[in-house]
Design an enzyme around this catalytic site. Structure first.
Site, PDB file in Angstrom:
ATOM      1  CG  ASP A  36      37.401  60.352  29.050  1.00  0.00           C
ATOM      2  OD1 ASP A  36      36.599  60.068  28.756  1.00  0.00           O
ATOM      3  OD2 ASP A  36      37.569  61.407  28.831  1.00  0.00           O
ATOM      4  CB  ALA A  38      36.733  52.191  26.787  1.00  0.00           C
ATOM      5  CG  LEU A  57      37.552  58.696  37.024  1.00  0.00           C
ATOM      6  CD1 LEU A  57      36.764  60.169  36.638  1.00  0.00           C
ATOM      7  CD2 LEU A  57      40.043  59.135  37.162  1.00  0.00           C
ATOM      8  N   GLY A  78      35.204  63.162  35.204  1.00  0.00           N
ATOM      9  CA  GLY A  78      34.606  62.505  35.705  1.00  0.00           C
ATOM     10  C   GLY A  78      33.252  63.529  35.194  1.00  0.00           C
ATOM     11  CB  VAL A  79      29.697  63.920  36.637  1.00  0.00           C
ATOM     12  CG1 VAL A  79      28.506  64.646  35.258  1.00  0.00           C
ATOM     13  CG2 VAL A  79      29.255  61.985  35.815  1.00  0.00           C
ATOM     14  CB  SER A  80      31.951  68.184  32.715  1.00  0.00           C
ATOM     15  OG  SER A  80      31.223  68.141  31.906  1.00  0.00           O
ATOM     16  CG  ASN A 117      31.252  78.725  37.297  1.00  0.00           C
ATOM     17  OD1 ASN A 117      30.356  78.735  37.679  1.00  0.00           O
ATOM     18  ND2 ASN A 117      31.944  77.721  36.717  1.00  0.00           N
ATOM     19  CE1 TYR A 141      30.862  69.148  37.707  1.00  0.00           C
ATOM     20  CE2 TYR A 141      30.618  71.370  37.394  1.00  0.00           C
ATOM     21  CZ  TYR A 141      30.994  70.467  37.308  1.00  0.00           C
ATOM     22  OH  TYR A 141      32.185  70.980  36.147  1.00  0.00           O
ATOM     23  NE  ARG A 179      26.820  80.877  34.860  1.00  0.00           N
ATOM     24  CZ  ARG A 179      27.812  80.270  34.444  1.00  0.00           C
ATOM     25  NH1 ARG A 179      28.008  80.432  33.175  1.00  0.00           N
ATOM     26  NH2 ARG A 179      28.658  79.269  35.228  1.00  0.00           N
TER      27      ARG A 179
HETATM   28  C1  15L Z   1      30.971  74.319  34.750  1.00  0.00           C
HETATM   29  O1  15L Z   1      31.867  73.343  35.519  1.00  0.00           O
HETATM   30  C2  15L Z   1      30.789  72.974  33.612  1.00  0.00           C
HETATM   31  O2  15L Z   1      31.902  72.032  33.644  1.00  0.00           O
HETATM   32  C3  15L Z   1      30.908  73.617  32.614  1.00  0.00           C
HETATM   33  O3  15L Z   1      29.894  72.656  31.615  1.00  0.00           O
HETATM   34  C4  15L Z   1      29.939  75.267  32.101  1.00  0.00           C
HETATM   35  O4  15L Z   1      28.342  75.298  32.448  1.00  0.00           O
HETATM   36  C5  15L Z   1      29.995  76.154  33.067  1.00  0.00           C
HETATM   37  O5  15L Z   1      31.295  74.839  34.537  1.00  0.00           O
HETATM   38  C6  15L Z   1      29.850  77.586  33.686  1.00  0.00           C
HETATM   39  O6  15L Z   1      29.768  77.624  34.913  1.00  0.00           O
HETATM   40  O7  15L Z   1      30.006  78.248  32.455  1.00  0.00           O
END
Ligand code: 15L
Length: 269
Positions: A36, A38, A57, A78-80, A117, A141, A179
């Protein structure tokens, strides 16, 4: 039982999913390498014997060195979350290109890619959605994850690197809202799914959604799960009384699969 891999790399190892997966995946390899950036990496408590390798990365040479001797990768780095394009470009798009180029050079055989998703986040909630349908990303994203699925397909067709792209739903200890009753994957189910994705024979290039056996699941992903041998054990319905009333405001955030991400951006005005 012999371990399937010599060296298994987990990128994004300091994140929520990385921390949940390191211990369950350790038994699959002789060596577990955790990577990851540092600063967050310095704060984790790794399983005994795991190697820690800080890496950016976006730095191609560093990623190439990181993959030396690695025969399988769980790529969570990466950015999530949804956000401005530039950091996503660096970590998720350039970073993925660096990862696949390094995998090609270093002879890595299998990658489990944490897609999302949000690749199909602009489909209506409740609409049965199959992994083979056209993508409908819901932001920067989701778009970067679509690039990831594209590069995974290319490196299978051209270079024989196998990838399972997991369009992970909401991977949290419990579903956070209504959801989530559809999109949730429990952390133990996630460990089962990633283990299956690493060890199932002959996957080639495969896209599967990542969810538990939720009563309200609308992703039609059983065929991909059967190829992997993944059998989810949990069901979000147990949490319905606590979270059913928790809804996004009227509009795209409530209506579309991507939920809250539909309320973010644009960023470049
Ligand atoms: C994701 O891909 C995200 O990384 C996470 O933070 C959530 O937002 C998740 O999807 C989601 O859709 O609940």
């Amino acid at each position: 039982m012999p371990t399937p891999f010599q060296t298994l790399l987990i990128t994004g190892a300091a994140g929520t999913l990385g921390r949940a997966l390191a211990a369950p995946l350790q038994a699959l390899a002789q060596r577990l390498r955790l990577s990851d950036r540092a600063e967050p990496l310095a704060r984790i408590t790794p399983p005994a014997g795991a190697e820690l390798r800080p890496c950016e990365l976006a730095d191609a040479a560093a990623v190439n060195a990181l993959l030396q001797g690695v025969d399988a990768i769980v790529h969570l780095g990466g950015v999530s979350v949804e956000g401005p394009f530039e950091p996503i470009l660096q970590a998720n798009i350039r970073g993925l290109h660096n990862l696949y180029e390094a995998a090609r050079r270093q002879g890595t055989k299998r990658i489990v890619f944490a897609s999302s998703n949000h690749v199909t986040g602009c489909y209506e909630q409740g609409r049965p959605t199959h992994p083979s349908e056209p993508p409908r990303p819901d932001g920067n994203y989701g778009l970067s994850k679509l690039f990831g699925e594209g590069i995974a397909s290319l490196y299978w067709d051209r270079y024989g690197i196998e990838t399972v792209c997991l369009r992970i739903g909401t991977a949290t200890p419990a579903p956070p809202d209504r959801r989530g009753l559809s999109t949730w994957i429990s952390l133990p189910d996630l460990a089962r799914l990633v283990t299956a994705s690493l060890t199932a024979p002959g996957v080639g290039f495969l896209v599967a959604y990542g969810a538990s056996a939720n009563t309200r699941l609308y992703w039609k992903t059983e065929e991909a799960w059967a190829k992997l041998g993944y059998v989810p054990q949990d069901n979000s319905e147990a949490y319905a009384p606590q979270v059913e009333h928790l809804l996004q405001p009227e509009g795209p955030m409530r209506r579309l699969q991507g939920g809250a991400f539909l309320g973010m951006g644009p960023y470049d005005d």
